[in-house]
Design an enzyme around this catalytic site. Structure first.
Site, short mmCIF file in Angstrom:
data_model
loop_
_atom_site.label_atom_id
_atom_site.label_comp_id
_atom_site.label_asym_id
_atom_site.label_seq_id
_atom_site.Cartn_x
_atom_site.Cartn_y
_atom_site.Cartn_z
CG ASN A 192 -96.61 84.82 -137.13
OD1 ASN A 192 -96.81 84.27 -138.21
ND2 ASN A 192 -95.42 84.87 -136.57
CB CYS A 225 -80.50 89.56 -133.02
SG CYS A 225 -80.79 90.31 -131.43
N GLY A 252 -100.21 75.29 -131.13
CA GLY A 252 -100.08 75.50 -132.56
C GLY A 252 -98.90 74.77 -133.17
CB THR A 253 -95.40 74.33 -132.02
OG1 THR A 253 -95.18 75.74 -131.91
CG2 THR A 253 -94.14 73.66 -132.52
CB THR A 295 -103.18 61.68 -119.36
OG1 THR A 295 -102.95 60.30 -119.16
CG2 THR A 295 -104.23 62.20 -118.40
C1 LIG Z 1 -99.19 81.72 -137.01
C2 LIG Z 1 -98.71 80.91 -135.85
N1 LIG Z 1 -98.58 79.58 -135.98
C3 LIG Z 1 -98.16 78.81 -134.97
C4 LIG Z 1 -97.81 79.34 -133.75
C5 LIG Z 1 -97.33 78.44 -132.65
O1 LIG Z 1 -98.34 78.24 -131.70
P1 LIG Z 1 -97.99 77.77 -130.20
O2 LIG Z 1 -97.33 78.93 -129.53
O3 LIG Z 1 -99.33 77.43 -129.61
O4 LIG Z 1 -97.11 76.58 -130.32
C6 LIG Z 1 -97.93 80.72 -133.57
C7 LIG Z 1 -97.55 81.34 -132.27
O5 LIG Z 1 -96.52 81.94 -132.13
C8 LIG Z 1 -98.39 81.52 -134.64
O6 LIG Z 1 -98.50 82.85 -134.52
#
Ligand SMILES: Cc1ncc(COP(=O)(O)O)c(C=O)c1O
Length: 380
Positions: A150, A321, A70-71, A236
């Protein structure tokens, strides 16, 4: 009893996912770019996963770009659109409760000359579509609003926002890491240009995800190299990870959502009825099927978390924190919680593997520990 109630942080790998991955870590170890049988087997594994994920989101397989999670997908969406479209404009719109990987990417883009509007949310964490309309400028190139939050689970009105963007010819990106397989998301119907998904939130392995990039979207890659993933993400491929992600998406079922919703409702009902001075954070209805986020007045969330941990229950707190100071999270600040409410916050996120017995045990322990801490603090 051990009860894992931190499924928004990550989920355990499902057995079917593990079994699907193992051959790709053993005999099917080939490089998916190789022309021989080993390479073709690896390629088949990747393409099957791509088709599964494409189907779930109603996009074409060639619009699924596998990433490291996700990041990376959020970085790719924001930076990739910014770089590729700077001739059209330098303005991006997002909102204050996005994940750090969206907000920090926006901050970095600001540092190199882009302009970002961070929209406010209401007390439930909801963005108003009108605020998107009002923020769009002639030089706006991208709106990025997450599908579901989240921390507090609030589901954003992305259909309306997507429509607003389409009418104004502005790209729309949504971070669907938390909602993927839990909430319906039809990219074609809604008209989303870019979608972020991550495997480890849906019982797949960590370190793999995807960015959906619709065919007509102009985007610059972050990773240059051998031209993998349709030239959009070189490197890859993480074959076993991608295969696992595909399997995780394939086995996700509507009945899991129903199960999680039932457990979440039991958890919320018992906590609100049986523990005094507690408040539910996030939207009462438009919330993820697995999210419960409470503020326990007169309590330090971290102290409660540690006491629950000592009794075998895993959850998380929004007053984390990261520095030495106890700073409430940006999400809890954005929804306007008073400091004492933010400090007493606790997030419990259920998973498909949890049982009613586990939820009842967790609430019983929570009741005891909240009472014990309040007695100690003498605040309530
Ligand atoms: C809403 C949201 N976006 C992005 C991420 C990041 O995803 P990843 O852990 O696969 O990098 C998360 C995970 O913590 C998330 O909850």
């Amino acid at each position: 009893m051990k009860v894992y109630l931190d499924n928004a942080a990550t989920t355990p790998i499902a057995e079917e996912v593990l079994q699907a991955m193992l051959p790709f870590m053993k005999e099917r170890f080939g490089n998916a770019s190789s022309l021989h049988a080993w390479g073709r087997e690896a390629r088949d594994g990747i393409e099957k996963a791509r088709e599964t994920i494409a189907k779930k989101l109603n996009v074409s397989p060639n619009e699924v770009i596998f990433t490291s999670g996700g990041t990376e997908s959020n970085n790719f969406a924001l930076k990739g659109i910014a770089f590729a479209n700077k001739d059209k404009g330098k303005h991006i719109i997002t909102q204050k409760t996005e994940h750090a990987c969206v907000l920090q990417t926006c901050k970095w883009l600001e540092s190199i000359g882009f302009e970002v509007t961070y929209l406010d949310v209401d007390k439930y964490g909801m963005v108003s579509p009108e605020s998107v309309v009002n923020a769009i400028r002639k030089d706006t190139i991208l709106v990025s609003i997450m599908h579901a939050n989240n921390e507090i689970g609030t589901i954003q009105p992305i259909e309306e926002i997507a429509k607003i963007c389409k009418e104004r010819e502005v790209y729309f990106h949504t971070d669907a890491c938390q909602s993927f397989t839990k909430e319906p998301l039809d990219a074609e119907k809604i008209g989303v240009d870019l979608i972020t998904v991550s495997s480890h939130k849906i019982y797949g392995p960590k370190g793999v995800g995807a960015l959906i990039v619709r065919e007509d979207v102009k985007i610059t890659p972050l990773m240059h190299g051998g031209g993998h993933e349709f030239g959009k993400r070189s490197g890859t491929e993480n074959v076993h990870g991608i295969v696992g992600f595909g399997k995780a998406a394939e086995i996700a079922k509507e009945e899991h959502v129903k199960h999680m919703k039932k457990l979440r409702d039991l958890l919320i009902k018992r906590v609100l009825e049986e523990i005094p001075n507690v408040k539910l954070n996030g939207h009462p209805e438009k919330r993820l099927c697995n999210n419960a986020n409470f503020s326990f007045l007169g309590i330090e969330g971290e102290a409660l978390l540690m006491r629950l941990d000592a009794r075998g229950i895993a959850c998380s707190t929004g007053s984390a924190c990261s520095s030495r100071k106890l700073e409430p999270s940006h999400v809890l600040r954005a929804i306007g919680l008073k400091p004492e409410e933010a400090h007493g916050s606790l997030r419990l996120t259920v998973g498909r593997q949890n049982t009613e017995e586990e939820i009842n045990y967790a609430v019983d322990v929570l009741k005891e520990e909240v009472e014990a801490l309040r007695k100690l603090s003498g605040l309530v």
